[in-house]
Scaffold this motif. Structure first.
Motif, PDB file in Angstrom:
ATOM      1  N   CYS A   1      33.823  46.452  39.769  1.00 14.21           N
ATOM      2  CA  CYS A   1      34.107  45.649  38.106  1.00 14.21           C
ATOM      3  C   CYS A   1      32.711  44.949  37.571  1.00 14.21           C
ATOM      4  O   CYS A   1      31.867  45.581  38.425  1.00 14.21           O
ATOM      5  CB  CYS A   1      35.453  44.079  38.605  1.00 14.21           C
TER       6      CYS A   1
ATOM      7  N   HIS B   1      39.643  40.951  43.279  1.00 16.06           N
ATOM      8  CA  HIS B   1      40.732  40.346  42.399  1.00 16.06           C
ATOM      9  C   HIS B   1      42.138  39.979  42.433  1.00 16.06           C
ATOM     10  O   HIS B   1      43.005  40.774  43.239  1.00 16.06           O
ATOM     11  CB  HIS B   1      40.362  41.495  41.174  1.00 16.06           C
TER      12      HIS B   1
ATOM     13  N   CYS C   1      35.328  35.933  35.701  1.00 18.28           N
ATOM     14  CA  CYS C   1      36.123  37.185  35.950  1.00 18.28           C
ATOM     15  C   CYS C   1      37.852  37.214  35.629  1.00 18.28           C
ATOM     16  O   CYS C   1      38.029  36.506  36.525  1.00 18.28           O
ATOM     17  CB  CYS C   1      35.394  38.568  36.448  1.00 18.28           C
TER      18      CYS C   1
HETATM   19 ZN   LIG Z   1      35.790  41.137  38.065  1.00 12.53          ZN
END
Ligand SMILES: [Zn+2]
Ligand SMILES: [Zn+2]
Length: 194
Positions: A123, A132, A147
């Motif tokens: 990412c 994630h 994030c």
């Molecule tokens: Zn990320």
């Protein structure tokens, strides 16, 4: 030489990538549309005379201007390219490592979402896709990371290439001495900031 000043300027591309490929550094202007990149190559870059291609990097504080132009066998469809971009690690690596020569290729830039990638895809936050949470809006599971959504991009290089041998890095004090750079700034910076 003065014919260069009548060549239109083009900045409708998203950025420039620097990649090792085929043992040489590649300078890769990035497009989001493959057809657009292919037709620009065909109409404008393919007719360029390789040894006359000039590529300039004008550094102004944290940014740099990417500037590229050439003599051509097809003056009617010629363009000169420019883009103001933030300095990046890859840019610095290219600056140190190019050795006076590089390939010019066009690239197609595609944003990838979590559903499009493998588990080990990285990412923009530097953590892998598998870190994630697929169930909760893609947030990154690392506590230290803020994030909120997986995002990465992929660059596909078009095969055709030109060899660049006229590569220069310039500072503000040098810009008046380089006709291509001076021309670019007059057309695209000074005339607009007034
Ligand atoms: Zn990320
Ligand atoms: Zn993260």
């Amino acid at each position: 030489m003065s014919s260069q000043s009548s060549v239109p300027w083009y900045d409708d591309f998203v950025g420039v990538a620097y990649r090792y490929y085929d043992l040489r550094m590649n300078v890769v202007p990035l497009f989001t549309d493959r057809k657009e990149a292919a037709s620009l190559w065909h109409d404008t870059i393919h007719p360029w005379v390789d040894p006359s291609i000039k590529i300039r990097f004008l550094e102004l504080d944290d940014n740099y201007w990417f500037i590229m132009g050439s003599d051509t066998q097809k003056p009617d469809t010629n363009l000169s390219f420019f883009k103001e971009l933030p300095k990046s690690e890859n840019y610095e690596r290219f600056k140190k490592g190019h050795g006076g020569e590089a390939y010019l290729r066009l690239g197609v830039y595609a944003k990838k979402s979590l559903a499009d990638v493998k588990k080990d895809a990285v990412c923009d936050c530097s953590h892998e896709a598998q870190d994630h949470d697929e169930g909760d809006g893609d947030i990154c599971l690392f506590n230290s990371c803020d994030c909120k959504k997986f995002s990465s991009f992929q660059v596909n290089l078009l095969k055709k290439k030109k060899i660049l041998t006229d590569i220069k890095f310039l500072e503000e004090k040098d810009m008046k001495n380089d006709p291509l750079v001076w021309n670019c700034l007059n057309a695209n910076k000074f005339s607009k900031s007034e």
